[in-house]
Scaffold this motif. Structure first.
Motif, PDB file in Angstrom:
ATOM      1  N   ASP A  20      44.629  41.900  49.924  1.00  8.32           N
ATOM      2  CA  ASP A  20      44.450  40.933  50.759  1.00  8.32           C
ATOM      3  C   ASP A  20      46.400  40.116  50.507  1.00  8.32           C
ATOM      4  O   ASP A  20      46.658  39.864  49.334  1.00  8.32           O
ATOM      5  N   GLU A  34      49.524  37.593  51.295  1.00  5.66           N
ATOM      6  CA  GLU A  34      50.031  36.434  51.492  1.00  5.66           C
ATOM      7  C   GLU A  34      51.598  36.237  51.509  1.00  5.66           C
ATOM      8  O   GLU A  34      52.173  37.320  50.696  1.00  5.66           O
ATOM      9  N   TRP A  37      47.331  41.252  46.925  1.00  2.59           N
ATOM     10  CA  TRP A  37      46.355  41.193  45.962  1.00  2.59           C
ATOM     11  C   TRP A  37      45.240  41.869  45.749  1.00  2.59           C
ATOM     12  O   TRP A  37      44.250  42.226  46.845  1.00  2.59           O
ATOM     13  N   TRP A  38      44.921  42.680  44.431  1.00  4.22           N
ATOM     14  CA  TRP A  38      43.328  43.180  44.168  1.00  4.22           C
ATOM     15  C   TRP A  38      42.966  42.262  43.437  1.00  4.22           C
ATOM     16  O   TRP A  38      43.408  41.961  42.332  1.00  4.22           O
ATOM     17  N   GLY A  39      41.787  41.508  44.020  1.00  2.00           N
ATOM     18  CA  GLY A  39      40.953  40.528  43.205  1.00  2.00           C
ATOM     19  C   GLY A  39      41.656  39.085  43.596  1.00  2.00           C
ATOM     20  O   GLY A  39      42.668  39.029  44.332  1.00  2.00           O
ATOM     21  N   GLU A  40      40.873  38.232  43.319  1.00  2.00           N
ATOM     22  CA  GLU A  40      41.200  36.776  43.578  1.00  2.00           C
ATOM     23  C   GLU A  40      42.513  36.421  42.953  1.00  2.00           C
ATOM     24  O   GLU A  40      42.666  36.449  41.798  1.00  2.00           O
ATOM     25  N   PRO A  41      43.438  35.923  43.489  1.00  2.00           N
ATOM     26  CA  PRO A  41      44.761  35.461  42.957  1.00  2.00           C
ATOM     27  C   PRO A  41      44.471  34.473  41.754  1.00  2.00           C
ATOM     28  O   PRO A  41      43.676  33.415  42.254  1.00  2.00           O
ATOM     29  N   GLY A  42      45.103  34.653  40.830  1.00  2.00           N
ATOM     30  CA  GLY A  42      44.781  33.464  39.729  1.00  2.00           C
ATOM     31  C   GLY A  42      45.622  33.979  38.441  1.00  2.00           C
ATOM     32  O   GLY A  42      46.677  34.867  38.761  1.00  2.00           O
ATOM     33  N   PRO A  45      43.512  39.966  37.499  1.00  2.00           N
ATOM     34  CA  PRO A  45      44.234  40.261  39.100  1.00  2.00           C
ATOM     35  C   PRO A  45      45.398  40.952  39.110  1.00  2.00           C
ATOM     36  O   PRO A  45      46.267  41.123  38.151  1.00  2.00           O
ATOM     37  N   ARG A  78      50.821  32.488  38.065  1.00  2.00           N
ATOM     38  CA  ARG A  78      49.866  33.310  38.463  1.00  2.00           C
ATOM     39  C   ARG A  78      50.358  34.856  37.343  1.00  2.00           C
ATOM     40  O   ARG A  78      49.342  35.530  37.243  1.00  2.00           O
TER      41      ARG A  78
END
Length: 397
Positions: free
Chosen positions: A47, A49, A59-64, A109, A176
């Motif tokens: 994903d 951004e 991103w692989w996984g939810e950004p965090g 992430p 992050r």
């Protein structure tokens, strides 16, 4: 997902005059590369951004928080090589694709990042995207930066769809990042001399850029006798020789003038000013600044009898970087004890190292040449770099 290859972007930004590639921030070649990255990342299942400073994140996984981040840059110096920057981006996409295909499940992430304007070739400040992100440059000063056509960074960012008012520190994006690993073609012969395909960075030399302006008097080339002239080009030439001599007098230092501008630039016109841009580097902050002080003294002496004046103005500065020794030692162990090398070149990883545990992975360059069309890396060594990066990501995740 397949294997990502530099061949996919081999025709983007070719410089038919200089040779190699000219890919500068928010100009057509750079915009095409950014579109390529977004498409390639989406096809890899990531994903994407764009942050407030024009840096791209996939991103692989939810950004965090505590993310493992890898990547590099896509822009180039004028007439640069194919590997400086893009190799790190392509290798990062490849390593992440391999992890996904293997069924690996990361514990936190993962992101592939493309930093904006690493080379500083359009707006004069190296690592601009990472400097803005970390707050290492004043955003108002950054917005006022201009290219050779008088376009400001604010104007270029707006034309690219960014809000220039939002340029500047990005604590959310920075928070992050748990660790950053940048793969890069080596810019030198360290790995060639050691017979190793990959290695890790131990440090980055202190370095900066200064603008040297020699001001004289514009006049007619035919109507002005040699004795009457206040010619800044002649004075600037003496100053450039003085730069060379100052570096030779400081063992281990490097000083380069690779860009000159003459105003007004007519063949039959004695110039009114000549500007040269100095790149200076040395082992420590103090020795680099001492080198520039010596350049300033020598420049003033060089123009003393010319009727011209000279100023030396700082444009950007990067402290000596010592990469996190514990992180570097752990990564070296993961790779079986690869060499640790000091880097004479600046990188986004060096900017981030002050805020985030960071490391650099180098891929052997058989020519040792960089910032030139002669820059190169063997296919087998590039593959070794991807293998090494995948192993490092596995260990960090």
């Amino acid at each position: 997902m397949g294997t990502v290859s530099l061949a996919e972007i081999a025709d983007v930004g070719r410089d038919r005059v200089r040779g190699g590639y000219s890919r500068h921030l928010f100009e057509p070649a750079d915009l095409e590369l950014r579109e390529w990255f977004v498409d390639r990342a989406i096809r890899t299942g990531l994903d994407v951004e764009t942050d407030r400073n024009g840096n791209l994140w996939a991103w692989w996984g939810e950004p965090g928080p505590d993310a493992v981040v890898t990547g590099s840059h896509l822009d180039s110096v004028p007439g640069g090589g194919a590997f400086d920057g893009p190799l790190g981006v392509v290798s990062a996409l490849d390593a992440v694709a391999r992890l996904k295909t293997s069924g690996f499940v990361p514990s936190r992430p993962v992101a592939v990042v493309v930093f904006a304007e690493e080379e500083g070739s359009r707006f004069g400040v190296a690592c601009l995207g990472s400097r803005l992100l970390t707050g290492a440059i004043d955003p108002d000063a950054a917005r006022r930066l201009t290219d050779t056509h008088g376009v400001t960074l604010a104007e270029a960012a707006s034309a690219a769809g960014l809000d220039p008012a939002h340029l500047g520190p990005d604590p959310e994006a920075l928070s992050r990042m748990g660790v950053f690993v940048e793969l890069h073609v080596e810019q030198g012969r360290g790995l060639v001399d050691l017979g190793a395909p990959v290695g890790l960075a131990s440090s980055i030399l202190a370095h900066g850029r200064w603008r040297i302006t020699v001001t004289g008097q514009g006049n007619h080339a035919g109507a002005t006798t040699m004795a009457e002239r206040r010619d800044p080009v002649v004075a600037a030439a003496r100053t450039i020789v003085a730069v060379h001599d100052a570096a030779l007098a400081s063992p281990g230092s490097r000083a380069t003038v690779g860009r000159i501008a003459v105003v007004p630039g007519g063949t039959n016109v004695i110039a009114s000013s000549a500007t040269a841009w100095l790149d200076a580097r040395a082992a420590t902050n103090a020795s680099t600044l001492a080198l520039v002080d010596d350049v300033r003294r020598r420049a003033e002496a060089a123009v003393a009898d010319s009727g011209c004046t000279v100023t030396v103005v700082l444009e950007s500065w990067s402290d000596l970087v010592e990469f996190d020794p514990a992180l570097s030692a752990g990564l070296a162990g993961t790779l079986g004890g690869v060499p640790l090398l000091a880097s004479g070149a600046g990188h986004d990883a060096g900017v981030l190292a002050a805020r985030v545990p960071s490391a650099m992975l180098f891929v052997r360059n058989p020519t040792g040449v960089s910032h030139s069309p002669e820059e190169f890396a063997e296919t087998a060594d590039c593959a070794a770099g991807v293998d090494a990066l995948e192993r490092l990501l596995r260990s960090l995740l």
